[in-house]
Enzyme design. Sequence first.
Site, PDB file in Angstrom:
ATOM      1  N   CYS A  62      45.964  24.991  54.123  1.00 35.47           N
ATOM      2  CA  CYS A  62      45.320  25.242  52.825  1.00 35.47           C
ATOM      3  C   CYS A  62      43.805  25.342  52.919  1.00 35.47           C
ATOM      4  CB  CYS A  62      45.688  24.152  51.831  1.00 35.47           C
ATOM      5  SG  CYS A  62      47.446  23.965  51.615  1.00 35.47           S
ATOM      6  N   HIS A  97      40.915  23.663  45.988  1.00 35.15           N
ATOM      7  CA  HIS A  97      42.255  24.126  46.371  1.00 35.15           C
ATOM      8  C   HIS A  97      43.240  23.673  45.302  1.00 35.15           C
ATOM      9  CE1 HIS A  97      45.965  24.828  48.329  1.00 35.15           C
ATOM     10  NE2 HIS A  97      46.174  23.561  48.669  1.00 35.15           N
ATOM     11  N   ASN A 147      50.989  25.960  44.459  1.00 31.45           N
ATOM     12  CA  ASN A 147      50.146  25.856  45.663  1.00 31.45           C
ATOM     13  C   ASN A 147      50.350  27.116  46.512  1.00 31.45           C
ATOM     14  OD1 ASN A 147      48.968  25.251  48.113  1.00 31.45           O
ATOM     15  ND2 ASN A 147      49.825  23.196  48.259  1.00 31.45           N
TER      16      ASN A 147
END
Length: 329
Positions: free
Chosen positions: A115, A256, A286
Amino acid sequence: MKRPIAHIAGTGRYAPAQVLTNQDWEARLDTSDQWIRDRSGIAERRVADDRETIAYMASEASKPALAEAGLTPADVDAIVLATASWDRLLPSQACDVQAVLGAKNAAAFDVGAACSGFLYATNVAEGLIATAQAETVLVIGAERLTRIMDWEDRSTAILFGDGVGVAVLRPAPGDGRGILSTYMKSDGTLGDLLYRPGGGTVAPPSEQLLADRSQYIRMAGREVFKSAVRSMADACDHALQRAGLSGDDVDLLIPHQANIRIIEATAKHASIPMSKVYVNVDRYGNTSAASIPIALDEGIREGRITAGMMILLVAFGGGFTWASAAVRW
Ligand code: ACO
């Protein structure tokens, strides 16, 4: 504070049309819309179809980004692509994007930092510009996580989605705009808390691997959560400190998008009110390396990011990895 070397001259994104809602998950797994919203803040996510490979989505997202920068694919000197869900393992994903986009003059390679990948890739791109290796770098965060998550595992499947975000990095214009600071950190001792056990050379594809479902992402959610909160705070501190700034100077925090509770904890740590935090985890889930560039592009298109603003980008992911950047827009 250093003088900016690079700035973002254009952005783009691609989100698959197909939407998977929490209600869809209720119909498939022992879960509920309420549980998913309360624990993660997610309401829906996008799912790529068979045509929407990463090569295709990244190429589509790159076109408007290049157009905004007044450039064409032939102008690209390098493609630095961050992903954890490659279309195929060899050649690099970036080379497949290069072919589809027709960026025939570019060097192309991948960065693996889960990520945090987009911010790691941004760091690499800035270095290419600083050393005059490149003038125009396509920095791509691209994921098709719905192909590597276990659709039968309620503790992970409900979190992830697909999409791509792109930024075009160019030499800073010299008027103070650009990337003011960056920060990257890793802790490989925690790798097994978020990983894909099978499919590499240690555990190559086999019947056993498929029976164990070890080709899919595994995550110790609670432990990852705790590290994410700690590391995102560390990342905020370092980018701000290196740029000589405090939370008060930040006009928009783009974290994020993994979990609204992690986002809120990060904002609180940096003393940034939620009114100055970009949130779209509710609509995308996500999307790992794609989450920050998707949010960045949305923020620009919605008019929430305007010239002169101070933007703080912060990420955390598998590895563990974490990273940040302060950008004068
Ligand atoms: N629906 C209903 N119940 C569930 C579900 C579900 N989908 N998933 C788990 N549960 C249950 C568990 O079985 C557990 O039950 P038990 O108490 O009877 O054992 C209970 O809910 C609590 O589970 P936890 O995992 O402790 O729940 P938590 O509050 O930690 O939330 C979550 C889970 C949302 C995954 C959270 O831990 C999280 O967001 N972690 C961080 C993820 C992250 O940030 N990843 C970033 C990197 S991703 C990357 O790099 C690709």
